[in-house]
Design a protein around this motif. Structure first.
Motif, PDB file in Angstrom:
ATOM      1  N   GLY A 112      -5.437   0.325 -10.535  1.00 36.64           N
ATOM      2  CA  GLY A 112      -5.066   0.177  -9.134  1.00 36.64           C
ATOM      3  C   GLY A 112      -5.173   1.487  -8.379  1.00 36.64           C
ATOM      4  N   MET A 113      -4.715   2.566  -9.005  1.00 37.31           N
ATOM      5  CA  MET A 113      -4.837   3.874  -8.365  1.00 37.31           C
ATOM      6  C   MET A 113      -6.299   4.275  -8.214  1.00 37.31           C
ATOM      7  SD  MET A 113      -1.670   6.226  -9.745  1.00 37.31           S
ATOM      8  CE  MET A 113      -2.036   6.033 -11.493  1.00 37.31           C
ATOM      9  N   ALA A 114      -7.105   3.957  -9.235  1.00 38.03           N
ATOM     10  CA  ALA A 114      -8.524   4.316  -9.176  1.00 38.03           C
ATOM     11  C   ALA A 114      -9.211   3.624  -8.000  1.00 38.03           C
ATOM     12  CB  ALA A 114      -9.211   3.959 -10.489  1.00 38.03           C
ATOM     13  N   VAL A 115      -9.006   2.328  -7.846  1.00 38.05           N
ATOM     14  CA  VAL A 115      -9.636   1.594  -6.757  1.00 38.05           C
ATOM     15  C   VAL A 115      -9.080   2.043  -5.409  1.00 38.05           C
ATOM     16  CG1 VAL A 115      -9.928  -0.699  -5.725  1.00 38.05           C
ATOM     17  CG2 VAL A 115     -10.233  -0.391  -8.188  1.00 38.05           C
ATOM     18  N   SER A 116      -7.808   2.424  -5.383  1.00 38.73           N
ATOM     19  CA  SER A 116      -7.210   2.886  -4.125  1.00 38.73           C
ATOM     20  C   SER A 116      -7.849   4.175  -3.627  1.00 38.73           C
ATOM     21  CB  SER A 116      -5.698   3.086  -4.293  1.00 38.73           C
ATOM     22  OG  SER A 116      -5.389   4.313  -4.939  1.00 38.73           O
ATOM     23  N   CYS A 117      -8.506   4.909  -4.532  1.00 40.80           N
ATOM     24  CA  CYS A 117      -9.183   6.156  -4.153  1.00 40.80           C
ATOM     25  C   CYS A 117     -10.633   5.942  -3.725  1.00 40.80           C
ATOM     26  CB  CYS A 117      -9.167   7.136  -5.334  1.00 40.80           C
ATOM     27  SG  CYS A 117      -7.523   7.637  -5.862  1.00 40.80           S
ATOM     28  N   LYS A 133     -10.448 -11.102  -0.907  1.00 41.20           N
ATOM     29  CA  LYS A 133     -11.560 -10.696  -0.041  1.00 41.20           C
ATOM     30  C   LYS A 133     -11.093  -9.959   1.211  1.00 41.20           C
ATOM     31  CE  LYS A 133     -13.390 -13.719   2.781  1.00 41.20           C
ATOM     32  NZ  LYS A 133     -13.418 -13.098   4.137  1.00 41.20           N
ATOM     33  N   ASP A 134     -10.017 -10.393   1.804  1.00 40.11           N
ATOM     34  CA  ASP A 134      -9.558  -9.822   3.071  1.00 40.11           C
ATOM     35  C   ASP A 134      -8.416  -8.823   2.895  1.00 40.11           C
ATOM     36  OD1 ASP A 134     -11.381 -11.367   4.540  1.00 40.11           O
ATOM     37  OD2 ASP A 134     -10.006 -13.070   4.572  1.00 40.11           O
ATOM     38  N   ILE A 135      -8.296  -8.239   1.722  1.00 40.49           N
ATOM     39  CA  ILE A 135      -7.159  -7.368   1.452  1.00 40.49           C
ATOM     40  C   ILE A 135      -7.137  -6.179   2.418  1.00 40.49           C
ATOM     41  CG2 ILE A 135      -8.321  -5.898  -0.290  1.00 40.49           C
ATOM     42  CD1 ILE A 135      -5.653  -6.115  -1.910  1.00 40.49           C
ATOM     43  N   PRO A 136      -5.978  -5.891   2.999  1.00 45.23           N
ATOM     44  CA  PRO A 136      -5.875  -4.752   3.924  1.00 45.23           C
ATOM     45  C   PRO A 136      -5.558  -3.456   3.172  1.00 45.23           C
ATOM     46  CG  PRO A 136      -3.847  -6.012   3.959  1.00 45.23           C
ATOM     47  CD  PRO A 136      -4.776  -6.726   3.012  1.00 45.23           C
ATOM     48  N   TYR A 137      -5.587  -2.352   3.908  1.00 45.21           N
ATOM     49  CA  TYR A 137      -5.355  -1.021   3.332  1.00 45.21           C
ATOM     50  C   TYR A 137      -4.355  -0.262   4.189  1.00 45.21           C
ATOM     51  CZ  TYR A 137      -9.481  -2.127   0.608  1.00 45.21           C
ATOM     52  OH  TYR A 137     -10.375  -2.750  -0.245  1.00 45.21           O
ATOM     53  N   HIS A 138      -3.554   0.550   3.513  1.00 44.91           N
ATOM     54  CA  HIS A 138      -2.599   1.421   4.205  1.00 44.91           C
ATOM     55  C   HIS A 138      -2.887   2.855   3.779  1.00 44.91           C
ATOM     56  CE1 HIS A 138       1.107   2.926   5.960  1.00 44.91           C
ATOM     57  NE2 HIS A 138       1.480   3.435   4.796  1.00 44.91           N
ATOM     58  N   ASP A 139      -3.170   3.712   4.742  1.00 47.58           N
ATOM     59  CA  ASP A 139      -3.515   5.100   4.434  1.00 47.58           C
ATOM     60  C   ASP A 139      -2.315   5.857   3.870  1.00 47.58           C
ATOM     61  OD1 ASP A 139      -6.139   4.829   5.221  1.00 47.58           O
ATOM     62  OD2 ASP A 139      -5.780   5.544   7.271  1.00 47.58           O
ATOM     63  N   TYR A 140      -2.620   6.758   2.962  1.00 49.51           N
ATOM     64  CA  TYR A 140      -1.569   7.539   2.294  1.00 49.51           C
ATOM     65  C   TYR A 140      -0.921   8.517   3.261  1.00 49.51           C
ATOM     66  CZ  TYR A 140       0.748  10.223  -1.389  1.00 49.51           C
ATOM     67  OH  TYR A 140       1.671  10.836  -2.190  1.00 49.51           O
ATOM     68  N   ARG A 166      -3.812   3.293  -0.087  1.00 46.61           N
ATOM     69  CA  ARG A 166      -4.857   4.259  -0.423  1.00 46.61           C
ATOM     70  C   ARG A 166      -4.278   5.496  -1.108  1.00 46.61           C
ATOM     71  NH1 ARG A 166      -9.813   2.885   0.794  1.00 46.61           N
ATOM     72  NH2 ARG A 166     -10.294   1.565   2.595  1.00 46.61           N
ATOM     73  N   ASN A 167      -5.009   5.926  -2.157  1.00 49.90           N
ATOM     74  CA  ASN A 167      -4.616   7.093  -2.942  1.00 49.90           C
ATOM     75  C   ASN A 167      -3.222   6.936  -3.552  1.00 49.90           C
ATOM     76  OD1 ASN A 167      -6.075   8.207  -0.170  1.00 49.90           O
ATOM     77  ND2 ASN A 167      -6.995   8.994  -2.060  1.00 49.90           N
TER      78      ASN A 167
END
Length: 248
Positions: A112-117, A133-140, A166-167
């Motif tokens: 999970g950490m790897a993909v988040s990077c 497919k539509d997964i959102p992201y939150h910046d570190y 992310r990260n």
């Protein structure tokens, strides 16, 4: 479990303790860190969380701490253990804003950490990944101890049931503990498969968008079934064979 709780809280405590103990069996725990929280049915502002200092495999139904979304401790069987502030910030944000969410799981798994990077995040390489497919992201924004991050985290999550921090790691927000465990398990498997495929050095095949959309549709809880509910009794039997005692 010797203390008297309502039937709803007692069952939530048992299921949440089981979820904690299942996580390390599938490689999704992180020493004494990370959290799984569950809302007590009928109590919009009361949630259960792990004591900061226990490993997941040690959690029992009676050891869970009850707090409200403001972070006030309502019931703590421990005199020497409290809450992890970062865990409270992330989980209270979701529970406070999303009353459809009964359980939140956050992990720092290796995959999970790897993909988040990865700049492109989670790719629809596998059937499992197409579910998200539509997964959102939150910046570190650094360690999540600032209360003002909660608004941005909730805005990024929106109405989705999973998000990549992310990260940082992974997060799922589901109606029930059973559904949350299932969502996190398959999100983790999608990340592991992506890391393995990319590390192999082989040329990768990306399915057409129409197939990705069709597969994503078939994973929606109103299309076939809410994934996790049917599986949960089997997960409890699996746990009973390997790490019983979570009901205590």
């Amino acid at each position: 479990m010797t203390q008297t709780y309502s039937d709803a809280e007692r069952q939530t405590r048992i299921d949440l303790a089981a979820c904690y103990r299942l996580m390390p069996l599938f490689g999704m725990s992180d020493l004494i860190y990370n959290h799984i929280t569950a809302r007590i049915p009928g109590k919009d502002d009361e949630i259960l969380i792990n004591p900061y200092g226990y490993m997941y495999e040690e959690i029992t139904a009676s050891s869970l701490i009850k707090i409200n979304v403001q972070g006030e401790i309502l019931d703590n069987p421990h005199t020497d253990l409290g809450l992890n502030q970062a865990g409270y910030v992330i989980h209270s944000a979701v529970h406070g804003a999303r009353h459809d969410v009964g359980c939140v799981i956050h992990t720092h798994s290796r995959a999970g950490m790897a993909v988040s990077c990865m700049k492109d995040g989670l790719l629809p390489l596998t059937q499992t990944a197409m579910r998200f497919k539509d997964i959102p992201y939150h910046d570190y924004e650094s360690v999540a101890i600032d209360l003002d991050e909660r608004a941005r985290l909730v805005a990024d999550l929106g109405k989705q049931d999973a998000m990549i921090l992310r990260n940082h790691g992974l997060l799922v927000a589901s109606p029930s503990i059973a559904e949350a465990f299932n969502a996190m398990y398959w999100l983790e498997m999608a990340c592991r498969a992506q890391v393995d495929a990319m590390c192999s050095g082989a040329a990768l095949t990306m399915p057409p968008e129409s197939v990705v959309n069709k597969t994503h549709h078939l994973y929606q809880p109103t299309v076939r079934r809410p994934f996790g509910l049917m599986e949960w009794p089997a997960m409890l039997r699996y746990l009973d064979r390997r790490n019983p005692g979570y009901q205590d």
